[in-house]
Write an enzyme that holds these catalytic residues in place. Structure first.
Site, PDB file in Angstrom:
ATOM      1  N   ARG A  36      58.321 -49.716 -68.579  1.00 22.85           N
ATOM      2  CA  ARG A  36      57.397 -50.850 -68.471  1.00 22.85           C
ATOM      3  C   ARG A  36      58.159 -52.186 -68.529  1.00 22.85           C
ATOM      4  O   ARG A  36      57.562 -53.234 -68.692  1.00 22.85           O
ATOM      5  CB  ARG A  36      56.343 -50.803 -69.585  1.00 22.85           C
ATOM      6  N   HIS A  66      65.982 -43.726 -62.548  1.00 22.08           N
ATOM      7  CA  HIS A  66      64.771 -44.326 -61.975  1.00 22.08           C
ATOM      8  C   HIS A  66      64.608 -45.734 -62.524  1.00 22.08           C
ATOM      9  O   HIS A  66      64.642 -45.957 -63.723  1.00 22.08           O
ATOM     10  CB  HIS A  66      63.552 -43.459 -62.339  1.00 22.08           C
ATOM     11  N   TYR A  69      59.078 -49.339 -63.475  1.00 24.57           N
ATOM     12  CA  TYR A  69      57.928 -49.563 -62.580  1.00 24.57           C
ATOM     13  C   TYR A  69      57.618 -51.042 -62.414  1.00 24.57           C
ATOM     14  O   TYR A  69      57.035 -51.453 -61.420  1.00 24.57           O
ATOM     15  CB  TYR A  69      56.666 -48.880 -63.134  1.00 24.57           C
ATOM     16  N   HIS A 106      61.108 -47.792 -56.571  1.00 23.61           N
ATOM     17  CA  HIS A 106      59.946 -48.017 -55.723  1.00 23.61           C
ATOM     18  C   HIS A 106      60.241 -49.284 -54.922  1.00 23.61           C
ATOM     19  O   HIS A 106      60.592 -50.303 -55.526  1.00 23.61           O
ATOM     20  CB  HIS A 106      58.693 -48.221 -56.572  1.00 23.61           C
ATOM     21  N   GLU A 141      62.053 -44.743 -52.751  1.00 27.23           N
ATOM     22  CA  GLU A 141      61.112 -43.643 -52.952  1.00 27.23           C
ATOM     23  C   GLU A 141      59.966 -43.755 -51.953  1.00 27.23           C
ATOM     24  O   GLU A 141      59.447 -44.840 -51.701  1.00 27.23           O
ATOM     25  CB  GLU A 141      60.577 -43.660 -54.397  1.00 27.23           C
ATOM     26  N   ASP A 175      58.829 -37.930 -52.508  1.00 30.32           N
ATOM     27  CA  ASP A 175      57.938 -37.475 -53.576  1.00 30.32           C
ATOM     28  C   ASP A 175      56.805 -36.663 -52.947  1.00 30.32           C
ATOM     29  O   ASP A 175      56.048 -37.186 -52.121  1.00 30.32           O
ATOM     30  CB  ASP A 175      57.401 -38.697 -54.336  1.00 30.32           C
ATOM     31  N   HIS A 178      53.351 -38.137 -53.519  1.00 26.48           N
ATOM     32  CA  HIS A 178      53.145 -39.405 -52.800  1.00 26.48           C
ATOM     33  C   HIS A 178      52.923 -39.204 -51.306  1.00 26.48           C
ATOM     34  O   HIS A 178      52.019 -39.817 -50.742  1.00 26.48           O
ATOM     35  CB  HIS A 178      54.339 -40.337 -53.010  1.00 26.48           C
ATOM     36  N   HIS A 210      61.194 -35.623 -55.459  1.00 19.51           N
ATOM     37  CA  HIS A 210      60.325 -35.644 -56.645  1.00 19.51           C
ATOM     38  C   HIS A 210      59.266 -34.582 -56.400  1.00 19.51           C
ATOM     39  O   HIS A 210      58.541 -34.664 -55.404  1.00 19.51           O
ATOM     40  CB  HIS A 210      59.671 -37.014 -56.814  1.00 19.51           C
ATOM     41  N   ASP A 223      47.885 -42.227 -56.620  1.00 25.32           N
ATOM     42  CA  ASP A 223      49.170 -41.742 -57.149  1.00 25.32           C
ATOM     43  C   ASP A 223      48.944 -41.116 -58.515  1.00 25.32           C
ATOM     44  O   ASP A 223      49.157 -41.739 -59.541  1.00 25.32           O
ATOM     45  CB  ASP A 223      50.164 -42.918 -57.231  1.00 25.32           C
ATOM     46  N   HIS A 225      49.978 -37.706 -60.426  1.00 24.33           N
ATOM     47  CA  HIS A 225      50.732 -36.451 -60.416  1.00 24.33           C
ATOM     48  C   HIS A 225      49.980 -35.374 -61.189  1.00 24.33           C
ATOM     49  O   HIS A 225      49.306 -35.663 -62.157  1.00 24.33           O
ATOM     50  CB  HIS A 225      52.099 -36.637 -61.075  1.00 24.33           C
ATOM     51  N   GLU A 255      58.162 -34.427 -61.938  1.00 23.71           N
ATOM     52  CA  GLU A 255      57.584 -35.580 -62.650  1.00 23.71           C
ATOM     53  C   GLU A 255      56.129 -35.249 -62.963  1.00 23.71           C
ATOM     54  O   GLU A 255      55.246 -36.090 -62.871  1.00 23.71           O
ATOM     55  CB  GLU A 255      57.617 -36.832 -61.776  1.00 23.71           C
TER      56      GLU A 255
HETATM   57 ZN    ZN Z   1      54.055 -41.224 -58.513  1.00 22.76          ZN
HETATM   58 FE    FE Z   2      58.152 -40.047 -57.884  1.00 26.49          FE
HETATM   59 FE    FE Z   3      58.786 -43.102 -58.927  1.00 25.10          FE
END
Ligand code: ZN
Ligand code: FE
Ligand code: FE
Length: 276
Positions: A36, A66, A69, A106, A141, A175, A178, A210, A223, A225, A255
């Site tokens: 975050r 990664h 976000y 991303h 991604e 992904d 995604h 992913h 989105d 998962h 993930e």
């Molecule tokens: Zn995702």
């Molecule tokens: Fe992902």
């Molecule tokens: Fe991601």
């Protein structure tokens, strides 16, 4: 095959590698910093050296780092944009402490500025930051298209790569949740989807997967998962995906919403199905 999941490196790198081994993994993904936002912990070279030794002994595949976000390379707000620029630069410098680790991020969200403007801003930061001497490969991604995300079509990813000066540093992480959410129907047309990827981006740029099921339906641009086989993609299409000869050699990272025990079960399930 290289199979793993997302793990925390909060207790250090060596500890994360041990955890990976204990759940049957031979790769993993970690956040470069608090997802975050916030600042990055300095890498401890001794800890990493021990981890590297352990990874070598256990024949690990490449790891993925990664980005947070909150790092939006297409932000409109100058403060958010500035944070993204700084995080991106710091992360890339920090990546040099983890040789051969791939850097996944991303691409960004254009927040109303439009996809074209987003692509311009994203490739702009990449060009401002990359020196060409980086040892990592940057992975864009494939996104689901939620909100104003950029990078939910192969064409958009190609456009970003096209504008980057050091294109040899650029790769893609696909992904499975995604691209299902973005409307790529690999359940019924796996070969066609991979051919399209090859035609537009080039399969040589595909460096990691992913591996997630999806809580939300096909082409919904959401989105969420889900655990393997518990979502709307289902286990069989997911297994067929990673069985494909072009996908098989790549690091596959879960993930899915799981604790380590859940990951261990999914990894065992995949290995069983893949006969390894
Ligand atoms: Zn995702
Ligand atoms: Fe992902
Ligand atoms: Fe991601």
């Amino acid at each position: 095959m290289y199979i793993g999941c997302h793990l925390s490196i909060a207790k250090g790198f060596e500890s994360a590698v041990k955890e990976a081994i204990s759940i049957g993994a031979n790769t993993f993904q970690f956040f470069t910093r608090n997802p975050r936002g916030g600042s990055a912990r300095a890498a401890d070279p001794q800890d990493y050296a021990k981890a590297a030794e352990l990874m070598q002994a256990n024949r690990f595949g490449p790891l993925l780092a990664h980005a947070p976000y909150t790092m939006n390379l297409a932000a409109a707000d100058p403060k958010v944009f500035d944070f993204a620029k700084r995080s991106f630069k710091e992360d890339l410098e920090r990546m040099e402490a983890f040789p051969a680790t791939l850097y996944n991020f991303h691409p960004g969200s254009h927040v109303g500025q439009g996809v074209e403007k987003g692509i311009e801003l994203i490739s702009g930061i990449i060009n401002e930051t990359l020196t060409g001497n980086e040892t990592t490969t940057l992975l864009l991604e494939t996104m689901s298209g939620k909100g104003s995300e950029v990078g939910f079509t192969f064409e958009q990813l190609r456009e970003i790569i096209d504008r980057v000066n050091y294109q040899e540093k650029m790769g893609v992480c696909l992904d499975t949740c995604h691209i299902f959410s973005a409307g790529y129907d690999y359940i019924h047309q796996l070969d066609q989807v991979l051919e399209e990827f090859d035609k537009i981006i080039g399969l040589d740029r595909l460096k990691a997967i992913h591996f997630n099921d999806s809580m939300t339906p096909f082409n919904e641009k959401k989105d969420r998962h889900e655990k393997l086989g518990k979502g709307l993609i289902g286990l069989e299409p997911l297994i067929r995906f990673i069985e494909h000869p072009v996908i098989r050699p790549l690091p596959i990272l879960l993930e899915t919403p799981n604790e380590p025990e859940g990951y261990a079960e999914e990894i065992a399930l995949i290995k069983g199905r893949m006969g390894v």
